[in-house]
Design an enzyme around this catalytic site. Structure first.
Site, PDB file in Angstrom:
ATOM      1  N   GLY A   1       0.553  -1.129   0.037  1.00 29.14           N
ATOM      2  CA  GLY A   1      -0.030  -0.006   0.064  1.00 29.14           C
ATOM      3  C   GLY A   1       0.810   1.147  -0.110  1.00 29.14           C
TER       4      GLY A   1
ATOM      5  N   GLY B   1       0.409   5.710   0.462  1.00 28.47           N
ATOM      6  CA  GLY B   1      -0.193   6.949   0.585  1.00 28.47           C
ATOM      7  C   GLY B   1       0.924   7.715   0.218  1.00 28.47           C
ATOM      8  N   GLY B   2       0.404   9.343   0.424  1.00 26.90           N
ATOM      9  CA  GLY B   2       1.349  10.184   0.210  1.00 26.90           C
ATOM     10  C   GLY B   2       2.620  10.073   1.157  1.00 26.90           C
ATOM     11  N   MET B   3       2.344   9.965   2.203  1.00 27.40           N
ATOM     12  CA  MET B   3       3.272  10.355   3.146  1.00 27.40           C
ATOM     13  C   MET B   3       3.980   9.098   3.784  1.00 27.40           C
ATOM     14  SD  MET B   3       2.960  13.397   3.078  1.00 27.40           S
ATOM     15  CE  MET B   3       1.846  14.351   2.170  1.00 27.40           C
TER      16      MET B   3
ATOM     17  N   LYS C   1       4.347   4.415   3.380  1.00 26.72           N
ATOM     18  CA  LYS C   1       4.348   3.074   2.594  1.00 26.72           C
ATOM     19  C   LYS C   1       3.825   2.049   3.219  1.00 26.72           C
ATOM     20  CE  LYS C   1       7.018   4.615  -1.422  1.00 26.72           C
ATOM     21  NZ  LYS C   1       7.750   5.771  -1.070  1.00 26.72           N
ATOM     22  N   VAL C   2       3.312   0.834   2.798  1.00 25.29           N
ATOM     23  CA  VAL C   2       3.090  -0.178   3.808  1.00 25.29           C
ATOM     24  C   VAL C   2       3.696  -1.374   2.901  1.00 25.29           C
ATOM     25  CG1 VAL C   2       1.359  -1.576   4.839  1.00 25.29           C
ATOM     26  CG2 VAL C   2       0.884   0.980   4.690  1.00 25.29           C
TER      27      VAL C   2
ATOM     28  N   LYS D   1       4.642  -0.269   8.427  1.00 25.17           N
ATOM     29  CA  LYS D   1       4.249   0.926   7.721  1.00 25.17           C
ATOM     30  C   LYS D   1       5.661   1.779   7.738  1.00 25.17           C
ATOM     31  CE  LYS D   1       0.575   4.351   7.278  1.00 25.17           C
ATOM     32  NZ  LYS D   1      -1.051   4.358   8.076  1.00 25.17           N
TER      33      LYS D   1
ATOM     34  N   ASP E   1     -11.340   8.474   9.571  1.00 27.06           N
ATOM     35  CA  ASP E   1     -11.314   8.014   8.175  1.00 27.06           C
ATOM     36  C   ASP E   1     -12.031   6.954   7.951  1.00 27.06           C
ATOM     37  OD1 ASP E   1     -10.401   8.855   5.646  1.00 27.06           O
ATOM     38  OD2 ASP E   1      -8.210   7.858   5.842  1.00 27.06           O
TER      39      ASP E   1
END
Lengths: 560, 255
Positions: free
Chosen positions: A19, A21-23, A25-26, A41, A139
């Site tokens: 995965g 995201g902008g800030m 990574k997973v 993460k 969220d």
């Protein structure tokens, strides 16, 4: 950045990225010592665009706080590794797929299933909200909910360095990325609390149960049953309350929401109606009990008085009287007492028809009573029902003119017309369609002779035929119709076929159509069991015409 | 037909990049003057918003050069809308796929105006950039595809509340992030002595309709230099009033 096959902290081997995201990574990682898979993460201070935007200290604090959480629907944090410019958070690797995957292509999820999920989600949110200090998830959306192979849910992408926090106020965004967010999550001044999570959960449920993303038309703004009417009105109310724009109008806690979710079918309108009905029934019974007591006392007082002026009493007396004269007498009295009430008229009509004929003397009585009160009657509710009944009595039973000729059918039909016209005035009447047919047939008979003389009768027969067919259809449908009515309809059709067949042919009706109707009528007549002299005679007279009808149809079409 | 044009764009007082992209083309053709003006307000953080808006601008620029001339030759005005619709859907697809591949959200609004002399005009529109017509009054032609506008139509917000609502920057439709784009189209025959104004949302939050009308009324714009000066003046006014967004405007006067 963690590259593939790299080993972090001497024990986590990075297998692949799962995965981004902008800030953050997973990655999926393998714990070489435990031989177990974890999700790791990676939160980097230097993000992929080279801008420093993440406050690592804040992320670390948050991870520390989350480490203490223990709930089956939350991934456990098992390790936090800090390096220069990067933090690794090691947590449960969750097998399964996000609910967003199930929703691809607009697949709505079964309502029962969604309710079950809703309870699970409510439960975990309640756990978070009752932590000290409370934790707001902020969220909730299908993409952040994993469905595990065992059917249980887990929340993922938990709160660390969540992207929208970095969204600058005033930046244009597309609803696609924010569709589940509550109004207070936009802009800089919004205070988010437990009710924010409730809003997001409501939007998530909306998406799950309708298959429509709140970022698509109609943007989550409509009650779910406008999209799918078979959904529960209870669930609809729950979702609407969750997604109220003003936090004060929403459920104030997950416990409140959970309470309603567990009783969503009781919030249903149908359930409420049933409850109301039960209450009503109880009310009627209680009222009846009270009434009996009061009436008992009242009846004692009334006992001495003469009651034969009473409308109901006359009706009752009429019902129980043995001779026709007596019956008619009582019903007339009843009508005189309350001329605006219909029951006595119906009773009178039934009595007139008892002997299968509506005689001229009887008609005089009816006319006398009806005409005097007609202006008043027309104004009453359901007058058209009464008119329909009178119309049928004339049409099928009226005796006038029968002593001179064998067949007074046309007289009867014409006499009935005015009553059916009254019914046709009232489109709400349940017999409206039938009345219209009767009226049309009557009109045809009234006008046809004149039109024949004028030689302008062409085209009338098609309509007449259609009406006859319709009359036959609803006579067949209505199995409880009396022998007389049935036989009269068959007779009307047989007569029409025998006498007007050429006209039907010239108006373009196919021979097959005529024959089909004729065969239907013939078998209906054959099957009908008759019980009175009148109907036996009637049946015989119809049957005796069958051969002539066949001949007439044949010749009509040979000539053509 | 006489055409005067001007455009101006400014990164604004807060942002690091200007994600607005503009296109203005004027051609003298066999059917007369042809003008194409497009404003795109990109979004997606950092340089990606610029990429989205510039991609769409470049596609329309190419369309003007290559695909429009044969349509003009055959006087096929009415086919243009279908072509634009297709073009916009294609851009939505391309930008969307790019974003998916890089796992980023990017997109852009689109407001475009095509004028074919005195014969025809077409407006295509996605998002919250705007097209105005200014003659004896100021008239907004496009409809914002935004959450707050939707709420205003549903009577959940008044237009005044919408101006202040923190969600005012949330788009319902944009190229690159919508599953299905449904552009708004308006077409007709252009009236003369009219000014058309295209702008990004940064241009209109801080200044009033009256101020726009006072600045751009047709009788006040006699030369392109005047138009440019007025445009700069209002953009600066926006900045003085603390508008933080990128600010862009295109003016077209037809006589």
């Amino acid at each position: 950045m963690a590259s593939m096959n790299r080993i972090i902290d001497n024990k986590y081997e990075i297998l692949r990225m799962i995965g981004q995201g902008g800030m953050s990574k997973v990655y999926l990682a393998m714990d070489s010592r435990l031989n177990k898979q974890w999700a790791i993460k990676e939160i980097s201070r230097i993000n992929k665009n080279g801008f420093s935007e993440v406050n690592l200290k804040a992320a670390l604090d948050e991870a520390d706080m989350m480490k203490r959480l223990d709930h089956p629907a939350l991934p456990r944090i098992v390790d936090i590794i800090q390096e220069k410019d990067v933090i690794y958070v090691v947590m449960d690797y969750i097998e399964g797929e996000p609910l967003s995957k199930l929703l691809e292509n607009g697949n709505a999820q079964p309502q029962e299933q969604v309710i079950e999920w809703a309870k699970q989600l409510c439960n975990v949110l309640d756990y978070l909200h009752t932590c000290n200090p409370p934790i707001i998830y902020r969220d909730m959306k299908p993409g952040n909910i994993m469905l595990k192979p065992d059917g249980q849910l887990k929340l993922i992408d938990f709160g660390i360095a969540r992207e929208y926090k970095e969204n600058k106020v005033g930046d244009t965004v597309n609803l696609g990325t924010r569709g589940y967010a509550a109004p207070e999550q936009f802009g800089s001044h919004g205070q988010t609390d437990a009710r924010t999570d409730i809003y997001c959960l409501g939007m998530t449920l909306y998406h799950l149960v309708t298959g429509r993303s709140p970022a698509e038309e109609p943007y989550g703004g409509v009650p779910i049953r406008e999209l799918n009417p078979i959904l529960s009105s209870g669930l609809e109310k729950i979702i609407l309350k969750c997604t109220e724009a003003n936090p004060n109008d929403r459920y104030q806690s997950c416990a409140e929401l959970l309470y309603d979710l567990e009783r969503y079918d009781e919030v249903d309108d149908t359930y409420r109606q049933n409850q109301k009905k039960k209450l009503k029934r109880f009310g009627i019974v209680s009222a009846a009990a009270v009434f009996s007591i009061v009436f008992g006392a009242f009846a004692q007082v009334m006992n001495a008085q003469k009651v034969n002026n009473d409308y109901e009493v006359n009706l009752d007396l009429g019902d129980t009287a043995t001779t026709q004269e007596q019956k008619i007498n009582y019903y007339e009295k009843a009508i005189d007492i309350k001329p605006e009430k219909h029951e006595a008229y119906y009773a009178l009509l039934t009595t007139f028809k008892d002997d299968a004929s509506f005689q001229i003397e009887e008609e005089q009585i009816l006319k006398k009573k009806i005409n005097r009160n007609l202006a008043e009657l027309v104004e009453t509710d359901h007058y058209s029902d009464l008119a329909y009944e009178i119309g049928k009595t004339y049409w099928y039973y009226y005796d006038y003119g029968s002593e001179n000729t064998d067949d007074n059918q046309l007289t009867r039909i014409k006499a009935a017309k005015t009553w059916f016209s009254d019914v046709v005035e009232d489109p709400e009447n349940e017999h409206y369609a039938q009345a219209k047919i009767y009226e049309s047939i009557a009109t045809f008979h009234e006008e046809v002779n004149l039109k024949v003389e004028e030689a302008s009768d062409q085209g009338m027969y098609k309509e007449y035929w259609d009406n006859i067919e319709a009359l036959l259809d609803f006579t067949i449908e209505n199995k409880n119709e009396s022998e007389i009515v049935k036989l009269e309809v068959y007779k009307l059709i047989t007569n029409a076929l025998e006498n007007e067949v050429r006209k039907f042919a010239s108006d373009g009706i196919e021979k097959d159509d005529l024959l089909e109707v004729f065969y239907t009528v013939r078998s209906l007549v054959d099957e009908l069991d008759v019980s009175t002299d009148k109907t036996i005679n009637l049946k015989e007279s119809i049957t005796s015409r069958f051969d002539e009808v066949v001949k007439a149809i044949d010749t009509a079409f040979i000539e053509q | 037909m006489q055409v005067l044009t001007a455009l101006h764009t400014d990164v604004g007082i807060r942002k690091q990049t200007n994600q607005d992209s503009l296109l203005l083309k004027v051609a003298q053709t066999s059917v007369g003057k042809v003008v194409l003006a497009v404003v795109c307000d990109g979004m997606g953080g950092l340089e990606k918003g610029e990429l989205a808006s510039a991609t769409v601008i470049s596609a329309f620029s190419k369309w003007f050069d290559n695909d429009l001339p044969p349509l003009l030759q055959n006087h096929n005005w009415n086919e243009i809308q279908a072509r634009w619709n297709l073009l916009l859907k294609e851009q939505n697809q391309r930008i969307g796929e790019y974003g998916k591949r890089l796992n980023i959200n990017l997109g852009t609004t689109f407001s475009g105006l095509l004028i074919i002399d005195e014969h025809f005009f077409l407006i295509g529109h996605v998002g919250d950039t705007r097209v105005y017509k200014i003659d004896s009054k100021l008239e907004l032609l496009t409809e914002d595809q935004t959450l707050v506008n939707r709420e205003v139509q549903r009577k959940n917000l008044t237009p005044e509340q919408a101006e202040k609502d923190p969600r005012r920057n949330v788009l319902l439709q944009c190229l690159g992030a919508s599953r299905v784009v449904e552009p708004q189209f308006i077409s007709g025959i252009p009236t003369l002595h009219t000014v058309f104004m295209l702008c990004s949302d940064g241009f209109r939050h801080m200044i009033s309709k009256e101020e726009i009308y006072q600045a751009f009324a047709p009788e006040k714009l006699m030369t392109e230099q005047q138009m440019k000066n007025k445009a700069i003046e209002l953009v600066e006014l926006n900045k003085v009033r603390n508008e933080t967004d990128n600010i862009s405007i295109i003016l077209i006067k037809v006589d």
